[in-house]
Design an enzyme around this catalytic site. Structure first.
Site, PDB file in Angstrom:
ATOM      1  N   SER A 149      29.176  35.044  37.354  1.00  0.00           N
ATOM      2  CA  SER A 149      28.818  36.123  38.280  1.00  0.00           C
ATOM      3  C   SER A 149      27.755  35.598  39.246  1.00  0.00           C
ATOM      4  O   SER A 149      27.047  34.626  38.933  1.00  0.00           O
ATOM      5  CB  SER A 149      28.238  37.287  37.479  1.00  0.00           C
ATOM      6  OG  SER A 149      27.574  38.203  38.310  1.00  0.00           O
ATOM      7  N   TYR A 162      22.564  40.652  30.680  1.00  0.00           N
ATOM      8  CA  TYR A 162      23.835  40.290  31.335  1.00  0.00           C
ATOM      9  C   TYR A 162      23.620  39.101  32.278  1.00  0.00           C
ATOM     10  O   TYR A 162      24.389  38.139  32.255  1.00  0.00           O
ATOM     11  CB  TYR A 162      24.362  41.509  32.104  1.00  0.00           C
ATOM     12  CG  TYR A 162      25.563  41.211  32.978  1.00  0.00           C
ATOM     13  CD1 TYR A 162      26.844  41.118  32.416  1.00  0.00           C
ATOM     14  CD2 TYR A 162      25.434  41.025  34.352  1.00  0.00           C
ATOM     15  CE1 TYR A 162      27.948  40.846  33.205  1.00  0.00           C
ATOM     16  CE2 TYR A 162      26.530  40.751  35.145  1.00  0.00           C
ATOM     17  CZ  TYR A 162      27.785  40.665  34.569  1.00  0.00           C
ATOM     18  OH  TYR A 162      28.875  40.382  35.363  1.00  0.00           O
TER      19      TYR A 162
HETATM   20  N1  LIG Z   1      32.500  44.242  38.299  1.00  0.00           N
HETATM   21  C1  LIG Z   1      31.586  43.457  38.873  1.00  0.00           C
HETATM   22  O1  LIG Z   1      30.819  43.891  39.744  1.00  0.00           O
HETATM   23  C2  LIG Z   1      31.473  41.997  38.483  1.00  0.00           C
HETATM   24  C3  LIG Z   1      30.697  41.152  39.282  1.00  0.00           C
HETATM   25  C4  LIG Z   1      30.597  39.811  38.943  1.00  0.00           C
HETATM   26  C5  LIG Z   1      31.257  39.320  37.831  1.00  0.00           C
HETATM   27  N2  LIG Z   1      31.991  40.165  37.080  1.00  0.00           N
HETATM   28  C6  LIG Z   1      32.653  39.600  35.898  1.00  0.00           C
HETATM   29  O2  LIG Z   1      34.047  39.805  35.991  1.00  0.00           O
HETATM   30  C7  LIG Z   1      34.583  39.849  34.677  1.00  0.00           C
HETATM   31  C8  LIG Z   1      35.499  41.053  34.550  1.00  0.00           C
HETATM   32  O3  LIG Z   1      34.725  42.222  34.699  1.00  0.00           O
HETATM   33  P1  LIG Z   1      35.314  43.555  35.332  1.00  0.00           P
HETATM   34  O4  LIG Z   1      34.431  43.924  36.451  1.00  0.00           O
HETATM   35  O5  LIG Z   1      36.766  43.409  35.551  1.00  0.00           O
HETATM   36  O6  LIG Z   1      35.010  44.569  34.145  1.00  0.00           O
HETATM   37  P2  LIG Z   1      35.926  45.595  33.367  1.00  0.00           P
HETATM   38  O7  LIG Z   1      36.881  46.296  34.259  1.00  0.00           O
HETATM   39  O8  LIG Z   1      34.983  46.395  32.552  1.00  0.00           O
HETATM   40  O9  LIG Z   1      36.797  44.650  32.408  1.00  0.00           O
HETATM   41  C9  LIG Z   1      36.242  43.988  31.308  1.00  0.00           C
HETATM   42  C10 LIG Z   1      37.367  43.465  30.443  1.00  0.00           C
HETATM   43  O10 LIG Z   1      36.793  42.795  29.325  1.00  0.00           O
HETATM   44  C11 LIG Z   1      37.407  43.285  28.136  1.00  0.00           C
HETATM   45  N3  LIG Z   1      36.457  43.250  27.035  1.00  0.00           N
HETATM   46  C12 LIG Z   1      35.210  43.770  26.985  1.00  0.00           C
HETATM   47  N4  LIG Z   1      34.678  43.609  25.763  1.00  0.00           N
HETATM   48  C13 LIG Z   1      35.618  42.966  25.023  1.00  0.00           C
HETATM   49  C14 LIG Z   1      35.688  42.550  23.665  1.00  0.00           C
HETATM   50  N5  LIG Z   1      34.675  42.758  22.804  1.00  0.00           N
HETATM   51  N6  LIG Z   1      36.811  41.946  23.225  1.00  0.00           N
HETATM   52  C15 LIG Z   1      37.854  41.739  24.067  1.00  0.00           C
HETATM   53  N7  LIG Z   1      37.849  42.106  25.348  1.00  0.00           N
HETATM   54  C16 LIG Z   1      36.749  42.737  25.819  1.00  0.00           C
HETATM   55  C17 LIG Z   1      37.816  44.711  28.471  1.00  0.00           C
HETATM   56  O11 LIG Z   1      38.915  45.090  27.664  1.00  0.00           O
HETATM   57  P3  LIG Z   1      38.881  46.118  26.430  1.00  0.00           P
HETATM   58  O12 LIG Z   1      37.835  47.143  26.722  1.00  0.00           O
HETATM   59  O13 LIG Z   1      40.278  46.658  26.412  1.00  0.00           O
HETATM   60  O14 LIG Z   1      38.590  45.254  25.263  1.00  0.00           O
HETATM   61  C18 LIG Z   1      38.276  44.569  29.915  1.00  0.00           C
HETATM   62  O15 LIG Z   1      39.611  44.146  29.956  1.00  0.00           O
HETATM   63  C19 LIG Z   1      33.398  39.838  33.717  1.00  0.00           C
HETATM   64  O16 LIG Z   1      33.177  38.547  33.239  1.00  0.00           O
HETATM   65  C20 LIG Z   1      32.247  40.257  34.594  1.00  0.00           C
HETATM   66  O17 LIG Z   1      31.011  39.770  34.123  1.00  0.00           O
HETATM   67  C21 LIG Z   1      32.127  41.485  37.365  1.00  0.00           C
END
Ligand SMILES: NC(=O)c1ccc[n+]([C@@H]2O[C@H](COP(=O)([O-])OP(=O)(O)OC[C@H]3O[C@@H](n4cnc5c(N)ncnc54)[C@H](OP(=O)(O)O)[C@@H]3O)[C@@H](O)[C@H]2O)c1
Length: 273
Positions: A149, A162
């Protein structure tokens, strides 16, 4: 670093963790539709993964396997890895699953922080170790992309643990890339800024919504960097500018301002309850 050919995902098996929503689901959609990859989709929510599997198999004709696993549990990480590597077919993996907490640091219990550390750090290191050994020992062609990130470069107040987990991944994976012996295997670290996903849903993020990028754009950018086997990749002009400004103006200046913007967004959501 050795000169390498681009990754070619067509008809290959690609693992995506955290594929039940957000960036992981969109990366899976684009890998299927634009690259013709077969997919192993991992997350906890079986219903969401099943929906995505039938969407992708119906629309694109690729093959999709599902792995229901909780990456905050070490035993389930190991079991998932056994299943993923059993048939010796894996070509690439996107380690994307993560959780955050947006709020004062004191809000969470130690157990909740342990869950975050296990999911965002331990599971990723465990998976990277096993996957790297698989590619290195067998001289298999392929790649690994770790989703970090912008919080790794510009730590976010009110998301302190985080931010630490994402910094860890950036340092860990970029260092490891320079130890690789297999010239046909690469590790890429992707550092997106704010994205419109479940992670940024809810009133707490209301004041920050203008900073969020549509998930389809971020997924496309990340896959492009992965395909080209970049070492690290910051998507988008504003994120690149942010990384430049923190060097130019210093952490204290930037983080003081970020802290007040994030605090104000949090306080407004508290007041509206
Ligand atoms: N959104 C942002 O602003 C942002 C910015 C920079 C980087 N990121 C990064 O992008 C990536 C994806 O995030 P996102 O924004 O797409 O978030 P999201 O929509 O909340 O998705 C997170 C995913 O991780 C899975 N997950 C969470 N805990 C888990 C566990 N214990 N076991 C297995 N799977 C798990 C969730 O699936 P289940 O709940 O079904 O398990 C979901 O599919 C992350 O690494 C995040 O740090 C996000």
């Amino acid at each position: 670093m050795p000169c390498m050919t681009k990754l070619q995902f067509k008809n290959k098996w690609v693992l995506v963790t955290g594929a039940s929503s957000g960036l992981g689901a969109e990366i899976a959609r684009q890998l299927a539709a634009n690259h013709g990859a077969n997919l192993i989709l991992l997350a906890r929510r079986k219903d969401k993964l099943e929906q995505l599997k039938s969407e992708l198999e119906g629309n694109t004709g690729v093959k999709v396997k599902l792995l229901i696993a909780d990456l905050s549990k070490p035993g389930e990480v190991d079991q998932a890895l056994d299943d993923i590597l059993a048939d010796d077919q894996l070509y690439a993996a996107v380690l994307n699953a993560a959780i955050t907490h947006f709020g004062p640091h004191r809000d969470l219990s130690w157990t909740e922080y342990e869950t975050m550390l296990q999911t965002n750090v331990n599971a990723v290191v465990r998976m990277t170790n096993r996957l790297t050994t698989y590619f290195e020992n067998n001289n298999h062609e392929g790649g690994l992309m770790i989703v970090s990130s912008m919080a790794a470069l510009i730590p976010i107040p009110y998301q302190a643990v985080y931010s630490g987990t994402k910094s860890f991944l950036l340092g860990f994976a970029t260092a490891l890339r320079f130890e690789l012996k297999n010239k046909n295997f690469s590790i890429t670290v992707f550092t997106p800024g704010g994205i419109e996903t479940e992670m940024t849903e809810g009133e707490k993020f209301n004041d920050l919504r203008n900073w969020l990028t549509p998930v389809s754009q971020v997924a496309k950018d990340g896959l492009n960097a992965f395909e080209k086997r970049k070492l690290t990749h910051i998507p988008g002009f504003s994120n690149k500018m942010g990384a430049f400004l923190i060097k130019l103006l210093g952490r204290k200046f930037i983080l003081t301002r970020m802290s007040s913007i994030y605090k104000s967004s949090l306080l407004k959501s508290e007041k509206s309850k």
